[in-house]
Design an enzyme around this catalytic site. Sequence first.
Site, PDB file in Angstrom:
ATOM      1  N   LYS A   6      -6.953   5.335 -17.501  1.00  0.00           N
ATOM      2  CA  LYS A   6      -7.307   3.798 -18.320  1.00  0.00           C
ATOM      3  C   LYS A   6      -6.262   3.778 -19.259  1.00  0.00           C
ATOM      4  O   LYS A   6      -6.018   2.618 -19.326  1.00  0.00           O
ATOM      5  CB  LYS A   6      -8.669   4.156 -18.721  1.00  0.00           C
ATOM      6  CG  LYS A   6      -9.604   2.690 -18.821  1.00  0.00           C
ATOM      7  CD  LYS A   6      -9.491   2.031 -17.500  1.00  0.00           C
ATOM      8  CE  LYS A   6     -10.212   2.596 -16.518  1.00  0.00           C
ATOM      9  NZ  LYS A   6      -9.970   2.281 -15.003  1.00  0.00           N
ATOM     10  N   HIS A  58      -2.426  28.499 -18.941  1.00  0.00           N
ATOM     11  CA  HIS A  58      -1.752  28.726 -17.857  1.00  0.00           C
ATOM     12  C   HIS A  58      -0.509  27.870 -17.709  1.00  0.00           C
ATOM     13  O   HIS A  58       0.048  27.577 -16.575  1.00  0.00           O
ATOM     14  CB  HIS A  58      -2.786  28.619 -16.630  1.00  0.00           C
ATOM     15  CG  HIS A  58      -3.987  29.498 -16.671  1.00  0.00           C
ATOM     16  ND1 HIS A  58      -3.544  30.915 -16.095  1.00  0.00           N
ATOM     17  CD2 HIS A  58      -4.924  29.498 -16.864  1.00  0.00           C
ATOM     18  CE1 HIS A  58      -4.824  31.635 -16.276  1.00  0.00           C
ATOM     19  NE2 HIS A  58      -5.611  30.735 -16.942  1.00  0.00           N
ATOM     20  N   ARG A  89      -4.616 -10.842  -9.519  1.00  0.00           N
ATOM     21  CA  ARG A  89      -3.970 -10.004  -8.092  1.00  0.00           C
ATOM     22  C   ARG A  89      -2.550 -10.085  -8.220  1.00  0.00           C
ATOM     23  O   ARG A  89      -1.856  -9.208  -7.292  1.00  0.00           O
ATOM     24  CB  ARG A  89      -4.426 -11.099  -7.003  1.00  0.00           C
ATOM     25  CG  ARG A  89      -5.860 -10.872  -6.706  1.00  0.00           C
ATOM     26  CD  ARG A  89      -6.269 -11.729  -5.558  1.00  0.00           C
ATOM     27  NE  ARG A  89      -6.098 -11.060  -4.412  1.00  0.00           N
ATOM     28  CZ  ARG A  89      -6.862  -9.879  -3.566  1.00  0.00           C
ATOM     29  NH1 ARG A  89      -8.030  -9.980  -4.177  1.00  0.00           N
ATOM     30  NH2 ARG A  89      -6.589  -9.456  -2.602  1.00  0.00           N
ATOM     31  N   GLU A 111     -10.353  10.083 -15.527  1.00  0.00           N
ATOM     32  CA  GLU A 111     -10.675   8.517 -15.576  1.00  0.00           C
ATOM     33  C   GLU A 111     -10.119   8.308 -17.060  1.00  0.00           C
ATOM     34  O   GLU A 111      -9.532   7.053 -16.911  1.00  0.00           O
ATOM     35  CB  GLU A 111     -11.933   8.346 -15.376  1.00  0.00           C
ATOM     36  CG  GLU A 111     -12.264   6.668 -15.725  1.00  0.00           C
ATOM     37  CD  GLU A 111     -11.594   5.868 -14.849  1.00  0.00           C
ATOM     38  OE1 GLU A 111     -11.563   4.669 -15.241  1.00  0.00           O
ATOM     39  OE2 GLU A 111     -10.798   6.207 -13.794  1.00  0.00           O
ATOM     40  N   CYS A 117      -1.328  -9.902  -3.692  1.00  0.00           N
ATOM     41  CA  CYS A 117      -0.928 -11.200  -4.191  1.00  0.00           C
ATOM     42  C   CYS A 117      -2.365 -11.806  -3.763  1.00  0.00           C
ATOM     43  O   CYS A 117      -3.210 -11.684  -3.294  1.00  0.00           O
ATOM     44  CB  CYS A 117      -0.049 -11.847  -3.242  1.00  0.00           C
ATOM     45  SG  CYS A 117       1.616 -10.805  -3.177  1.00  0.00           S
ATOM     46  N   GLU A 131      -2.912   2.779 -17.929  1.00  0.00           N
ATOM     47  CA  GLU A 131      -2.929   1.642 -17.372  1.00  0.00           C
ATOM     48  C   GLU A 131      -2.593   0.517 -18.202  1.00  0.00           C
ATOM     49  O   GLU A 131      -1.806  -0.557 -18.124  1.00  0.00           O
ATOM     50  CB  GLU A 131      -4.124   1.150 -16.552  1.00  0.00           C
ATOM     51  CG  GLU A 131      -4.225   2.126 -15.288  1.00  0.00           C
ATOM     52  CD  GLU A 131      -5.756   1.820 -14.457  1.00  0.00           C
ATOM     53  OE1 GLU A 131      -5.940   1.284 -13.540  1.00  0.00           O
ATOM     54  OE2 GLU A 131      -6.677   1.532 -15.324  1.00  0.00           O
ATOM     55  N   TRP A 169       2.789 -10.518  -6.516  1.00  0.00           N
ATOM     56  CA  TRP A 169       2.869  -9.046  -7.051  1.00  0.00           C
ATOM     57  C   TRP A 169       3.994  -8.654  -6.375  1.00  0.00           C
ATOM     58  O   TRP A 169       3.837  -8.403  -4.929  1.00  0.00           O
ATOM     59  CB  TRP A 169       1.663  -8.182  -7.050  1.00  0.00           C
ATOM     60  CG  TRP A 169       1.907  -6.887  -7.420  1.00  0.00           C
ATOM     61  CD1 TRP A 169       1.436  -6.732  -8.961  1.00  0.00           C
ATOM     62  CD2 TRP A 169       2.204  -5.628  -7.227  1.00  0.00           C
ATOM     63  NE1 TRP A 169       1.564  -5.334  -9.240  1.00  0.00           N
ATOM     64  CE2 TRP A 169       2.029  -4.789  -8.055  1.00  0.00           C
ATOM     65  CE3 TRP A 169       2.543  -5.215  -5.617  1.00  0.00           C
ATOM     66  CZ2 TRP A 169       2.467  -3.261  -7.736  1.00  0.00           C
ATOM     67  CZ3 TRP A 169       2.930  -4.070  -5.362  1.00  0.00           C
ATOM     68  CH2 TRP A 169       2.766  -3.116  -6.327  1.00  0.00           C
ATOM     69  N   LYS A 210      -4.822  -6.001  -9.155  1.00  0.00           N
ATOM     70  CA  LYS A 210      -6.124  -5.415  -9.051  1.00  0.00           C
ATOM     71  C   LYS A 210      -6.434  -4.894  -7.703  1.00  0.00           C
ATOM     72  O   LYS A 210      -6.947  -3.570  -7.865  1.00  0.00           O
ATOM     73  CB  LYS A 210      -7.196  -6.647  -9.262  1.00  0.00           C
ATOM     74  CG  LYS A 210      -8.741  -6.354  -9.164  1.00  0.00           C
ATOM     75  CD  LYS A 210      -8.977  -5.476 -10.484  1.00  0.00           C
ATOM     76  CE  LYS A 210     -10.434  -5.255 -10.447  1.00  0.00           C
ATOM     77  NZ  LYS A 210     -10.715  -4.258 -11.492  1.00  0.00           N
ATOM     78  N   ASN A 246       0.186 -12.248   1.851  1.00  0.00           N
ATOM     79  CA  ASN A 246      -0.310 -11.108   1.126  1.00  0.00           C
ATOM     80  C   ASN A 246      -0.001  -9.901   2.015  1.00  0.00           C
ATOM     81  O   ASN A 246      -0.795 -10.074   3.053  1.00  0.00           O
ATOM     82  CB  ASN A 246      -1.691 -11.268   0.425  1.00  0.00           C
ATOM     83  CG  ASN A 246      -2.388 -10.256  -0.034  1.00  0.00           C
ATOM     84  OD1 ASN A 246      -1.524  -9.487  -0.410  1.00  0.00           O
ATOM     85  ND2 ASN A 246      -3.553 -10.211  -0.198  1.00  0.00           N
ATOM     86  N   GLY A 247       0.694  -9.145   1.666  1.00  0.00           N
ATOM     87  CA  GLY A 247       0.879  -7.929   2.567  1.00  0.00           C
ATOM     88  C   GLY A 247       2.178  -7.568   2.601  1.00  0.00           C
ATOM     89  O   GLY A 247       3.077  -7.792   1.884  1.00  0.00           O
TER      90      GLY A 247
END
Length: 607
Positions: free
Chosen positions: A484, A503, A27, A480, A2, A487, A76, A602, A100-101
């Site tokens: 990306k 396989h 955030r 990566e 947050c 996301e 968030w 983020k 935040n947490g």
Amino acid sequence: MCGIIGFTGTLDAKAVLTEGLAELEYRGYDSAGIAYVTKQGIKTIKTAGKVSCLKEKVESIKEQDQTTCGIGHTRWATHGGVSDINSHPHTAGRVTLIHNGIIENYQKLQAELEKKGKKPISQTDTEIAAMVIDDYYEGDPIKAIKNAVKCLQGAYAFLIMFQEFPGKIYCIRNGSPLVATYTEKGAIIASDMVALIKYSKDYFVLPEHHIATLTTDGIKITNLLDQPVEPKMLHVNWDMASARKGGYDYFMLKEIHEQPEALRRTITPRLKQGLPDFEEDNIGDDIFQGLNKIVITACGTAMHAGLIGRNLIEKLTRVPVTVEIASEFRYQDPIIDENTLVLVISQSGETADTLAALRLAKEKGAKTLSIVNVKGSSIARESDYVLYTHAGPEIAVASTKAYIVQLAALYLFAMRFAYVTNKITKEETKKMTEEFTCVISQVEKMISCDEQVEEIAACLVKTEDLFFIGRGLDYALSCEGSIKLKEVSYIHSEAYAAGELKHGTISLITDNVPVIAIATQKDVYVKTISNVKEVRSRGAKVILITRQDAVIDASLCDHIITIPKVDDIFAPFCAAVALQYIAYYAAVKRGLNVDQPRNLAKSVTVE
């Protein structure tokens, strides 16, 4: 996760808070709210939705209260759904709080409070924290906070206002970040420097388990024994313009374009007489002595940078390297000792699992080196050695320039390690370093291929499933590229080592399924092209990313993206730009918010 901000001073607090929340929205953007001091007491305005919704709500109030002290939050969601009632700030009795947490034992605490007849109205752990503080409050805010945090388990950064102490904000943190500064206009504290940079480039990180008291006259810090503490001041070398879009449609596109300069800032200061040098980072060559193992630990994109780093470090030094997902590493019983270097990578320097992995490594006696982008962050402070990347602020949730400078730091580390331990000669190191500096101009060339990639990405608009394949460095890069794309575009994608197709995973290839094949490595080029033929024969649409000088059978692919001519080991820098563009334009073509993808924030500062 947050974004939080607090201000007390001489300015209009509502403006400071809402403007700050707009900067912090990357955030968290599920809901937002502010609480501020008025003559009638503390007033709270909050709403589900983005900060713009909060601003509309604030501006719609006919009777505008004058205020110079308040706290703000952009959320968030972790506990409780997205709703007005679950939005922060939360008030319990005489206490108003933002957080935040995650409070891990909130259910136990809630049960204890309910026995006393105190029931929460929201579904959040944050309201429980406010209730616990209020339960302990007997007129002394600091005493109440100290008693309350003894009961709280988990990560938290609290900004707290007490009804009886207008004009004061009390702050404490455990794990989750808080940075603060004081100017002639007042005291300001936030979860991120982007909210402070408008007022000052000088700041300090609030130490964990210390209480900061913000007033119009300054910031007082004490430890839990009530002893005053003088904070260590830090300085940032970027300005407000760096945290603005600067004419770009999205931060992600701006940050892709900023990569060459970020590479220059990260690489150039660390070159002396044509050799990588970490003297200014206070990293002596003794860090390399006696190492028989390296463990790289990180999360998400940073972990993917580690995959490429492993390949290069092993190739140059012949020292074994493992790459561990931090959230798994911290719960293992890793085999590490004083001859192990644990290399920790985190953009924010606050990633909860990565920080815990670092602490575990130190407990077991390993040397620790962190690669981070934020000065004074928790991971940077707790590591034995720090290599700061110089990406500047990265606002888009999907990492681009932070990733590429993490690669640069790993390459510099690998080359210095190989040189110091005589695995490569001075002449070989100089030659490699010279080629490395040329990569910056090649990345600039790659950035100009945006129109070509945009056309290719248009073909992915209706795609629901997509696969990446590659070998060696190309496989690490595929990982990566896949994350990306997932996301920002919400296209389901998976990365596979190309040699593993037979396989099992080739069963997923059917007509018109897109496959992005990365083939930049000469030693495995023929093998990768063989895998391209396999998926092509099963109806796949192939997008091939390869070298300009490669011999290509055009019938094997629907689209070709070529990267400038560079040595194989430096190819990931250019190919990464192509993959970033594919993800960006696929998301744009699908009409999505590229900078703020759903369910993501983020910095992951909680488990």
